[in-house]
Each structure stands twice: as structure tokens, then as C-alpha cells.
Scaffold this active site. Structure first.
Site, PDB file in Angstrom:
ATOM      1  N   TYR A 120      18.328  -2.992  38.264  1.00 48.17           N
ATOM      2  CA  TYR A 120      19.179  -1.873  37.857  1.00 48.17           C
ATOM      3  C   TYR A 120      18.421  -0.755  37.158  1.00 48.17           C
ATOM      4  O   TYR A 120      19.035   0.173  36.622  1.00 48.17           O
ATOM      5  CB  TYR A 120      20.306  -2.358  36.953  1.00 48.17           C
TER       6      TYR A 120
ATOM      7  N   CYS B 138      24.250  10.413  19.718  1.00 51.52           N
ATOM      8  CA  CYS B 138      24.388  11.659  20.477  1.00 51.52           C
ATOM      9  C   CYS B 138      25.614  11.637  21.386  1.00 51.52           C
ATOM     10  O   CYS B 138      26.200  12.680  21.665  1.00 51.52           O
ATOM     11  CB  CYS B 138      23.125  11.943  21.279  1.00 51.52           C
TER      12      CYS B 138
ATOM     13  N   ASP C 172      16.198  11.894  28.140  1.00 54.08           N
ATOM     14  CA  ASP C 172      15.541  10.949  29.040  1.00 54.08           C
ATOM     15  C   ASP C 172      16.364  10.664  30.286  1.00 54.08           C
ATOM     16  O   ASP C 172      15.823  10.239  31.309  1.00 54.08           O
ATOM     17  CB  ASP C 172      15.264   9.640  28.293  1.00 54.08           C
TER      18      ASP C 172
ATOM     19  N   CYS D 172      40.747  15.376  28.590  1.00 53.26           N
ATOM     20  CA  CYS D 172      40.161  15.028  27.300  1.00 53.26           C
ATOM     21  C   CYS D 172      40.811  15.788  26.146  1.00 53.26           C
ATOM     22  O   CYS D 172      40.846  15.300  25.011  1.00 53.26           O
ATOM     23  CB  CYS D 172      38.658  15.315  27.309  1.00 53.26           C
TER      24      CYS D 172
ATOM     25  N   CYS E  31      34.374  10.794  21.054  1.00 56.46           N
ATOM     26  CA  CYS E  31      33.785  10.662  22.381  1.00 56.46           C
ATOM     27  C   CYS E  31      33.282  11.985  22.946  1.00 56.46           C
ATOM     28  O   CYS E  31      32.192  12.064  23.493  1.00 56.46           O
ATOM     29  CB  CYS E  31      34.825  10.045  23.317  1.00 56.46           C
TER      30      CYS E  31
ATOM     31  N   CYS F 121      35.950   6.077  30.836  1.00 50.81           N
ATOM     32  CA  CYS F 121      37.030   6.614  30.001  1.00 50.81           C
ATOM     33  C   CYS F 121      38.095   5.562  29.665  1.00 50.81           C
ATOM     34  O   CYS F 121      38.494   5.415  28.521  1.00 50.81           O
ATOM     35  CB  CYS F 121      37.665   7.814  30.707  1.00 50.81           C
TER      36      CYS F 121
END
Length: 375
Positions: A21, A251, A273, A313, A322, A343
């Protein structure tokens, strides 16, 4: 943005393992078959970062791929350069994220001496970990990882375990949590595996939103029942920090993705990244400055993507926690905006856990007020 940290990939995405993965498979940034950061680039990165005077604290996160491929001399050099270029009174923090299979006694000793925060990728017991995490020859890695962990522990290095939650491990939250706890791994981070193919379809080893929510709820129930003061789980700690102080130290919880810079082995700079792509390249440390990278229109554009969430949202009660989730986990919706595939799971988890986390935050705050000296 006056404060930032560095995520440095001295061997790029190169790795001695071939996990099925792996996010980097097919996305490796290479200028040679075995990319390695030179001493010249290393010094330029450290000297320029510490010369930016952006904060009292300077954080270097060494990742990959597998940073252990660089060997002990590289990190001895890095420490030497940090000491040489650190301004007076600077606090230097180092983190090292590894699969632990290349940990030597010498490297473990250095990580211990300079108090590196060491994260080890481990998905759980052997039968779960070894399903996807294999060597280049297809052999299991669980035993190799534990040899590395044992070397780290003998030197007194605190190990933080990072478990990538995939389609198999997501079904075994109690087994995984119990395994980590029984083996003394009390600092835990759970990261959802969400990968898309070139057509935007979720790959089979990824987790669904519902499964992710069930997993988090099960982990939370075990933790809240008696491990609050014994086990540290990064997600829960981050939520508590927000409830106590209003600060978002993860973050994914924020409204802007400009939190750190990625430094590739060749000195190229990227904003994240997960998005080491040509369109997000900010420049190279050899010809640019941190001031220029921070002021880059490309960097600004990248940061603003976080707030481009799905219209649904806006009415979500959990939006403040979130903010549309990490852009990596989003896929385009019918309205052209992005919605997270996780979600459903996040909603289920927050509904399940937040009331008890709020009570816990209130208890912590009350205890702190009791401990304050009175005049």
C-alpha cells in the site's frame, strides 16, 4: 506564517521494503537509482533554516522512504551542523520516522543521546502487519521491525508507533490496541490508508469512511475506559489540545495547509509530503530562501485548498474539528468541489467521542485551576 518546521527526505522515497500500500510506489522522485542527500545540500538546508530566525525552536523531521538508508555518519553530520549553525538559545528538536529494520546499535545510541522523537511503522500483530508490509523479496517484516524496536529500547529511546489502518487492520481495532498496550507501546498514532488509482477510484487496500469511524470509536472506547493517563493517542491528544486551548496542532484540523516544508534529497522544496508533484514545487534550497518559499503564490494557492471543502461541510456540526479533512482524502464531487471519502466515519467518531472528550477537557482544566497558587 512566521513559524514552520522541516520534513526532510534525505533518501527521497527510496526504501528497503516494498509494502503493497506504499504511497510512494510509482511516485518516487529520483535523479539517480539510489537518491541520497549530499553534505553540501544538508548544510545549506540546516544553515538557512536556522538562519531564518523564524522562531526559538527548530524542528527537523527525518523521513522517507526510509531515512535509515543514509546510515549513522549522515545523522552524525546533521547533528554537527545543527550545533554549528544554531543561534544562541535555540531549541533544536529532531524526529525520526522509520520502519526500524535498519536500526543499528550506533544509530540507536545517537537517537537516544540527542533525544530524537522516534516513530516506528508497525501495523499490529504479525498476521496483520505482514500482510502488506514485506521486503523487496516478498518476505515478512514483523520480526525485523521488532529487532529494531528492541535496539531502540535498550538505548532508552521512546518509541512512538505509527499504524497505517488498511482494509484488513480496520476490522481489528481491539486486537491492535491491546497488542500495542501489552507490548509497552503507549504512544500511538493511527493513520487511515486512502489511495486512489489514476481514474480516482479508491484502491482495494484503502479504508471506507464507515469502517474508519467504527475503528476510531472502538479504539476510543478502550482508551477512555481506563487508559487516559497511560496511553497517548495522537488524534485524541490533538482534540483535547483544541478543546483546552483552541490550538490545532494537527494540520488536518486546520483551515490552511501551510504548516511545514518538505525538503527532497536534491534540495527541492514542496509544501506537503502528500503533494510532491511538479505543479507544487516551490524551488530549490540551492537557489532560493525560506522567505521566498513562504511568499510564493504557489504556496499560498496550496494553503487555500484546505478551505475549498464540499458545500455540505458548511452545515456540519464538526466543521471546526475537520475543515473538510486532509485534501489527500478528498475526491471531486458533483459540484466540482472536494469531499472526503472518510466523512461518514469522522461524523460517527465525533458524535460518539466528543461529549466525553469535552468532559475530560473540563476535568483537566478544573484540576489545573486547583493547582494554581493563590495569592
Amino acid at each position: 506564517m512566521n513559524d514552520f518546521s522541516l520534513l526532510i527526505k534525505p533518501s527521497a522515497a527510496d526504501c528497503n521494503l516494498r509494502c503493497t500500500y506504499c504511497f510512494y510506489l510509482g511516485r518516487r522522485v529520483r535523479t539517480s537509482p539510489h537518491p541520497r542527500m549530499t553534505d553540501e545540500i544538508l548544510e545549506r538546508v540546516i544553515a538557512s533554516y536556522m538562519g531564518s530566525r523564524q522562531a526559538v525552536s527548530y524542528t527537523f523531521s527525518w523521513q522517507g522512504g526510509e531515512p535509515g538508508l543514509m546510515g549513522l555518519p549522515f545523522f552524525q553530520k546533521a547533528i554537527e551542523l545543527q550545533r554549528r549553525h544554531a543561534p544562541p538559545g535555540a531549541i533544536v528538536c529532531n524526529a525520526f520516522q522509520t520502519n526500524a529494520t535498519l536500526i543499528t546499535d550506533g544509530l540507536a545510541a545517537l537517537l537516544a543521546e540527542y533525544e530524537f522523537l522516534c516513530g516506528v511503522s508497525l501495523d499490529g500483530p504479525a498476521q496483520l502487519h505482514d500482510h502488506y508490509r514485506k521486503t523487496a523479496l516478498g518476505q515478512p517484516t514483523h520480526g525485523l521491525v521488532w529487532k529494531g524496536i528492541d535496539r531502540l529500547r535498550r538505548r532508552g529511546v521512546d518509541v512512538n508507533v505509527l499504524a497505517l489502518v488498511n482494509d484488513r487492520t480496520v476490522k481489528q481495532p481491539r486486537q491492535i490496541y491491546g497488542y500495542f498496550k501489552n507490548h509497552g507501546l503507549f504512544h500511538q498514532q493511527y493513520v487511515p490508508c486512502v489511495e486512489f488509482d489514476e481514474h480516482g477510484r479508491v484502491l482495494p487496500y484503502s479504508v471506507s469512511g464507515r469502517a474508519w469511524g467504527d475503528f476510531l470509536c472502538a479504539i476510543f472506547d478502550q482508551w477512555i475506559a481506563g487508559d487516559v493517563h497511560r496511553v497517548s493517542i495522537r488524534l485524541f491528544d490533538s482534540i483535547l489540545e483544541y478543546l483546552l486551548t483552541g490550538k490545532r496542532n494537527a494540520c488536518t484540523m486546520g483551515t490552511d495547509c501551510r504548516q511545514y516544508f518538505v525538503v527532497e534529497h536534491d534540495g527541492s522544496i514542496y509544501p506537503c509530503d502528500f503533494f510532491v508533484r511538479d505543479e507544487w514545487r516551490l524551488g530549490n534550497i540551492a537557489g532560493g530562501s525560506w522567505k521566498e518559499f513562504r511568499a510564493s503564490p504557489v504556496y499560498r494557492q496550496f494553503g487555500l485548498r484546505k478551505a475549498a471543502w464540499n458545500d455540505e461541510c458548511r452545515s456540519c456540526p464538526w466543521l471546526s474539528l475537520c475543515h473538510g479533512d486532509c485534501p489527500k482524502f478528498r475526491r471531486a464531487g458533483a459540484d466540482g468541489k472536494a469531499g472526503s471519502v472518510l466523512c461518514e466515519g469522522w461524523k460517527a467518531f465525533y458524535a460518539h467521542a466528543l461529549p466525553r472528550l469535552q468532559r475530560l477537557a473540563d476535568e483537566i482544566k478544573a484540576e489545573g485551576q486547583k493547582a494554581e497558587p493563590t495569592e
